[in-house]
Design a protein around this motif. Structure first.
Motif, PDB file in Angstrom:
ATOM      1  N   SER A  55       0.825  -1.204   0.000  1.00 18.87           N
ATOM      2  CA  SER A  55       0.000   0.000   0.000  1.00 18.87           C
ATOM      3  C   SER A  55       0.863   1.259   0.000  1.00 18.87           C
ATOM      4  N   PHE A  56       1.895   1.269   0.846  1.00 20.88           N
ATOM      5  CA  PHE A  56       2.763   2.442   0.913  1.00 20.88           C
ATOM      6  C   PHE A  56       3.600   2.573  -0.354  1.00 20.88           C
ATOM      7  N   GLY A  57       3.895   1.435  -0.987  1.00 19.58           N
ATOM      8  CA  GLY A  57       4.668   1.470  -2.224  1.00 19.58           C
ATOM      9  C   GLY A  57       3.972   2.242  -3.326  1.00 19.58           C
ATOM     10  N   VAL A  58       2.646   2.143  -3.375  1.00 21.18           N
ATOM     11  CA  VAL A  58       1.878   2.900  -4.370  1.00 21.18           C
ATOM     12  C   VAL A  58       2.069   4.397  -4.139  1.00 21.18           C
ATOM     13  N   LYS A  59       2.029   4.794  -2.878  1.00 23.73           N
ATOM     14  CA  LYS A  59       2.184   6.208  -2.520  1.00 23.73           C
ATOM     15  C   LYS A  59       3.583   6.718  -2.829  1.00 23.73           C
ATOM     16  N   ILE A  60       4.597   5.936  -2.488  1.00 28.54           N
ATOM     17  CA  ILE A  60       5.978   6.400  -2.603  1.00 28.54           C
ATOM     18  C   ILE A  60       6.453   6.421  -4.049  1.00 28.54           C
ATOM     19  N   ASN A  61       5.824   5.640  -4.918  1.00 32.43           N
ATOM     20  CA  ASN A  61       6.274   5.560  -6.310  1.00 32.43           C
ATOM     21  C   ASN A  61       5.577   6.553  -7.229  1.00 32.43           C
ATOM     22  N   ASN A  62       4.611   7.301  -6.698  1.00 30.74           N
ATOM     23  CA  ASN A  62       3.956   8.334  -7.497  1.00 30.74           C
ATOM     24  C   ASN A  62       4.864   9.562  -7.615  1.00 30.74           C
ATOM     25  N   PRO A  63       4.722  10.347  -8.693  1.00 24.63           N
ATOM     26  CA  PRO A  63       5.486  11.600  -8.798  1.00 24.63           C
ATOM     27  C   PRO A  63       5.121  12.551  -7.657  1.00 24.63           C
ATOM     28  N   PHE A  64       6.078  13.398  -7.259  1.00 23.34           N
ATOM     29  CA  PHE A  64       5.857  14.366  -6.191  1.00 23.34           C
ATOM     30  C   PHE A  64       5.986  15.780  -6.748  1.00 23.34           C
ATOM     31  N   ILE A  65       5.241  16.698  -6.147  1.00 28.15           N
ATOM     32  CA  ILE A  65       5.387  18.111  -6.474  1.00 28.15           C
ATOM     33  C   ILE A  65       6.303  18.748  -5.435  1.00 28.15           C
ATOM     34  N   LEU A  66       7.405  19.304  -5.888  1.00 29.27           N
ATOM     35  CA  LEU A  66       8.349  19.973  -5.000  1.00 29.27           C
ATOM     36  C   LEU A  66       8.061  21.464  -5.018  1.00 29.27           C
ATOM     37  N   ASN A  67       7.753  22.048  -3.843  1.00 28.45           N
ATOM     38  CA  ASN A  67       7.573  23.502  -3.790  1.00 28.45           C
ATOM     39  C   ASN A  67       8.685  24.191  -3.010  1.00 28.45           C
ATOM     40  N   HIS A  68       9.670  23.409  -2.588  1.00 29.92           N
ATOM     41  CA  HIS A  68      10.879  23.946  -1.962  1.00 29.92           C
ATOM     42  C   HIS A  68      11.996  22.964  -2.279  1.00 29.92           C
ATOM     43  N   ILE A  69      13.194  23.461  -2.513  1.00 22.71           N
ATOM     44  CA  ILE A  69      14.265  22.571  -2.934  1.00 22.71           C
ATOM     45  C   ILE A  69      14.629  21.559  -1.851  1.00 22.71           C
ATOM     46  N   ASN A  70      14.411  21.912  -0.574  1.00 23.94           N
ATOM     47  CA  ASN A  70      14.696  20.946   0.484  1.00 23.94           C
ATOM     48  C   ASN A  70      13.694  19.790   0.497  1.00 23.94           C
ATOM     49  N   ASP A  71      12.586  19.952  -0.241  1.00 22.35           N
ATOM     50  CA  ASP A  71      11.672  18.827  -0.423  1.00 22.35           C
ATOM     51  C   ASP A  71      12.388  17.648  -1.072  1.00 22.35           C
ATOM     52  N   LEU A  72      13.385  17.962  -1.903  1.00 22.03           N
ATOM     53  CA  LEU A  72      14.105  16.911  -2.621  1.00 22.03           C
ATOM     54  C   LEU A  72      14.791  15.958  -1.649  1.00 22.03           C
ATOM     55  N   GLU A  73      15.443  16.501  -0.628  1.00 20.93           N
ATOM     56  CA  GLU A  73      16.097  15.642   0.363  1.00 20.93           C
ATOM     57  C   GLU A  73      15.065  14.819   1.128  1.00 20.93           C
TER      58      GLU A  73
END
Length: 335
Positions: A66-84
């Motif tokens: 279940s969590f794998g589905v969430k973690i493998n989706n694309p993410f929207i980064l609104n701050h560069i520290n989101d990347l880390e």
């Protein structure tokens, strides 16, 4: 075990009050693992059957998927520290998967204690992964970038090649525990790469490279020289961290490894050196990823190290220490 959990929780709070946020987070995680493991053991001995463990494994498998589905989706980064934050969340998720697989193997070998320990470790790893994802939403800037692992494919391959070359060179001088470990980590990295899990691949490549570097550093050295190597590695790690911070990034992973290395300087110099190597390698990761994604010309809003640390600990203390408190009370009622 209960007393050990309470001691670790007290140590966590002490580190937090001393502004050692990332070390405090590590202690909090360890406390959560030990607490959950003890809880599982008590329930297992009460039931006296393997069905309890089988049911835990079945439920854990559903949680992982279940969590794998969430973690493998694309993410929207609104701050560069989101990347880390996203990087660490993905890495922790794949570690959780490995721990689940280990738990299944131990169960099939009738090694119930180790199966339960790996299950406890898996759940806490999964919670920390989710915590890092929550931390992503704590930063605000004017960015809106869709991020997926595919953007890092070339960087992942480059890191595999670099690590492989370094291990080969280190092993040509002298084979050791650290070169063997480096090959093992590189194998995990290559497997992750072939599966399209590029963030996890990069992380394991960097750990592999750090082990290869450490093999070279420790070759035929005396205790006095080890202390000198620690001092030099400490200096280089801090320089890398400061360089990245001067460009508007906070290398959260590198700072975490750096702080953690300090706890081993007296008791275990080799481990201190290893975590300093991790810190050096991971310090430049975000900037390398930014360049790999074609974002090198952007300027970023600053978030202080303390801001990141406080937000992280607030989340981890709520998740992990909350678990520890509840289960400690429950265990006392059972024992």
């Amino acid at each position: 075990m209960i007393d050990s959990v309470e001691l670790q929780r007290n140590n966590t709070l002490g580190l937090f009050l001393n502004n050692s946020y990332y070390s405090a987070a590590s202690y909090a995680v360890n406390s959560g693992i030990l607490t959950l493991y003890t809880y599982y053991l008590v329930n297992y001995f009460e039931t006296g059957t393997n069905e309890y463990v089988h049911n835990l494994l079945s439920f854990a498998n559903n949680e992982i998927n279940s969590f794998g589905v969430k973690i493998n989706n694309p993410f929207i980064l609104n701050h560069i520290n989101d990347l880390e934050s996203v990087n660490i969340a993905v890495d922790r998720y794949f570690e959780a998967r490995e721990l689940y697989n280990a738990a299944v193997d131990y169960y099939n070998e009738s090694n119930i204690p180790d199966a339960l320990y790996n299950l406890a470790f898996m759940y806490v790893r999964l919670e920390t992964s989710n915590t890092w994802l929550d931390l992503k939403d704590s930063f605000n800037d004017n960015l809106s970038i869709e991020f997926s692992q595919d953007l890092l494919k070339d960087l992942a391959l480059s890191r595999i090649e670099t690590a492989g070359d370094m291990i080969t060179y280190a092993e040509s001088v002298e084979s050791s525990y650290y070169t063997d470990n480096a090959w093992d980590l590189l194998g995990i990295s290559e497997e992750a790469y072939n599966g399209g899990n590029y963030i996890y691949s990069i992380f394991e490549s960097l750990r592999s490279l750090a082990n290869a570097n450490l093999a070279m550093q420790l070759r035929g050295v005396t205790e006095e020289v080890v202390d000198e190597r620690i001092e030099l590695s400490d200096k280089l790690a801090r320089e890398n961290i400061n360089l990245v911070q001067s460009n508007g990034l906070i290398p959260i992973i590198a700072i975490s490894y750096y702080e953690y290395s300090q706890t081993f300087k007296e008791s275990d110099p080799a481990t201190a050196l290893l975590f300093l190597e991790y810190s050096k390698q991971f310090a430049l990761l975000s900037s390398q990823m930014v360049n790999s994604m074609g974002l090198g010309d952007l300027t970023f809003g600053m978030a202080s190290q303390k801001e990141v640390g406080v937000q992280l600990l607030a989340l981890l203390l709520g998740v992990v220490l909350g678990i520890g408190l509840v289960f400690s009370l429950l265990l006392r009622s059972l024992l």
